[in-house]
Design an enzyme around this catalytic site. Structure first.
Site, PDB file in Angstrom:
ATOM      1  N   HIS A 100      -1.822   0.685  -4.577  1.00  0.00           N
ATOM      2  CA  HIS A 100      -3.120   1.368  -4.495  1.00  0.00           C
ATOM      3  C   HIS A 100      -3.880   1.123  -5.798  1.00  0.00           C
ATOM      4  CE1 HIS A 100      -6.100   4.583  -4.586  1.00  0.00           C
ATOM      5  NE2 HIS A 100      -6.069   4.481  -3.274  1.00  0.00           N
ATOM      6  N   GLU A 172      -9.270  -2.190  -0.152  1.00  0.00           N
ATOM      7  CA  GLU A 172      -9.941  -1.067  -0.812  1.00  0.00           C
ATOM      8  C   GLU A 172     -10.606  -1.576  -2.088  1.00  0.00           C
ATOM      9  OE1 GLU A 172      -8.006   2.888   0.496  1.00  0.00           O
ATOM     10  OE2 GLU A 172      -6.839   2.132  -1.171  1.00  0.00           O
ATOM     11  N   GLY A 178     -13.142   6.779  -4.301  1.00  0.00           N
ATOM     12  CA  GLY A 178     -13.169   8.032  -5.047  1.00  0.00           C
ATOM     13  C   GLY A 178     -14.547   8.606  -5.281  1.00  0.00           C
ATOM     14  N   SER A 219     -14.367   5.472   0.162  1.00  0.00           N
ATOM     15  CA  SER A 219     -15.520   6.313   0.533  1.00  0.00           C
ATOM     16  C   SER A 219     -15.876   6.238   2.012  1.00  0.00           C
ATOM     17  CB  SER A 219     -16.738   5.964  -0.331  1.00  0.00           C
ATOM     18  OG  SER A 219     -16.482   6.293  -1.680  1.00  0.00           O
TER      19      SER A 219
HETATM   20  P1  13P Z   1     -11.759   7.918  -0.820  1.00  0.00           P
HETATM   21  O1  13P Z   1     -11.954   7.833   0.693  1.00  0.00           O
HETATM   22  O2  13P Z   1     -11.715   9.330  -1.301  1.00  0.00           O
HETATM   23  O3  13P Z   1     -12.746   7.055  -1.540  1.00  0.00           O
HETATM   24  O4  13P Z   1     -10.306   7.325  -1.127  1.00  0.00           O
HETATM   25  C1  13P Z   1      -9.879   6.162  -0.486  1.00  0.00           C
HETATM   26  C2  13P Z   1      -8.493   5.836  -0.878  1.00  0.00           C
HETATM   27  O5  13P Z   1      -8.194   5.654  -2.041  1.00  0.00           O
HETATM   28  C3  13P Z   1      -7.478   5.742   0.180  1.00  0.00           C
HETATM   29  O6  13P Z   1      -6.284   5.232  -0.323  1.00  0.00           O
END
Ligand code: 13P
Length: 273
Positions: A100, A172, A178, A219
C-alpha cells in the site's frame, strides 16, 4: 466462471477501527449485503492486525473475505514487530494487502520487499493484493506508465503464471489517496488500468494475465464510483474513507452493481457479436 465476471469491492480501514468498531462494522456490512449473490461480487475488508481474531468470527467468509494490511515474508525469526504468514493462517485471513502507498512512502518499503511478500503470500495460499501507483512527481515527469510496469515487473517477478491466477492488483495513485488526495478522473484511471493489464498479459499470457482483477483506489466516493466502474478496464474499487460506515459502503455497492452487470453484458455482446 471467469474471475472477471465478478466485481471486486473492498475497504482498507487503515489505522482507524478498534476491535469493537471492526466487529460492529463487519456484522452490519454482512447483514446489509447478505442478499447479494457472491458469484457476482467479491466483498472484502482489511482491518488492523489486532482486530483480525475477532473480525474472523464477526462475518462468514462466504459473505466477506478478510485481509491483513501487511505481512512479513519469513515464517518465523528475529523480526521484532512483524507478523508472519503462519500467524495469519492461524487466524484464517484470505487476503494479504502488499505495498500500500502508506507502506511504501511512509514506512519505506521497496519493490524488492513487496516481491518477497507476494511470493510468501502465495506460498501460504493467500491472495496477495499488490498495490501500485505513481507519485505526483512521477506523474509530472510523464513516467507513470514506466513506474507501474516497474512495480509489477519486480513485485511479481518470482511467481509463475499458475500462481498469478491468485493475484489481485490495486491501482492507487499516491496523489489520489487520503484526505489530501485528488481523485483520478475515470478516463485517466482507465488508461492506467490498460497499461497494467497489458503488462500483466505480457508477463503471464492473455488467458491468465488478462484475468487478474485490477481495482481502482484513491478518494473513491459515491459520485465517482459510478463513473469509474463503467470504464472497461476497471474491475473493482478499493475504498478508504467512503466505505468506513457500513451503510455508506452498502450504498456504493448497490449503486455500482447494476452498472457493472450492464458493462459485462455489453462486453459479452461485443465479443460474441
Ligand atoms: P481513500 O479512499 O480514503 O482515499 O483511501 C484509499 C486507500 O488507500 C485504499 O487502500
Amino acid at each position: 466462471m471467469k474471475r472477471l465476471d465478478k466485481i471486486y469491492l473492498g475497504t482498507n480501514t487503515k489505522m482507524y477501527k478498534t476491535i469493537k468498531d471492526t466487529v460492529e462494522f463487519l456484522e452490519k456490512l454482512a447483514g446489509l449485503t447478505a442478499d447479494i449473490d457472491r458469484n457476482l461480487m467479491e466483498l472484502f475488508v482489511i482491518p488492523s492486525f489486532t482486530t483480525l481474531y475477532h473480525a474472523k468470527k464477526a462475518a462468514p467468509e462466504r459473505l466477506i473475505k478478510l485481509g491483513a494490511q501487511n505481512m512479513c515474508w519469513e515464517d518465523e525469526g528475529q523480526f521484532t514487530g512483524e507478523i508472519s504468514p503462519i500467524m495469519l493462517k492461524e487466524i484464517g485471513v484470505n487476503i494479504i494487502e502488499i505495498g500500500h502507498s502508506e507502506r511504501r512512502h511512509v514506512m519505506g518499503e521497496t519493490d524488492e520487499i513487496e516481491k518477497k511478500k507476494v511470493s510468501a503470500a502465495l506460498r501460504h495460499g493467500f491472495i496477495p493484493l499488490l498495490c501500485i501507483g505513481e507519485t505526483m512527481e512521477q506523474k509530472n515527469y510523464g513516467i507513470s506508465d514506466e513506474i507501474l510496469r516497474i512495480q509489477l515487473k519486480i513485485g511479481l517477478s518470482e511467481i509463475t503464471a499458475d500462481q498469478a491466477k491468485n493475484v489481485w492488483i490495486a491501482y492507487e495513485p499516491v496523489w489520489a489517496i487520503g484526505v489530501n488526495g485528488i481523485p483520478a478522473d475515470e478516463g485517466y484511471a482507465n488508461e492506467k488500468h490498460g497499461v497494467i493489464k497489458d503488462t500483466l498479459i505480457s508477463m503471464f499470457g492473455r488467458e491468465i494475465g488478462g484475468d487478474i482483477p485490477v481495482l481502482y483506489g484513491g478518494s473513491v466516493n459515491p459520485q465517482n464510483a459510478l463513473k469509474l466502474i463503467k470504464e472497461e478496464n476497471i474491475d473493482g474499487l478499493f475504498i478508504g474513507r467512503s466505505a468506513w460506515q457500513a451503510e455508506n459502503f452498502n450504498g456504493i455497492i448497490r449503486s455500482v452493481l447494476p452498472l457493472f452487470m450492464e458493462k459485462k453484458k455489453r462486453e459479452g455482446v461485443e465479443k460474441h457479436g
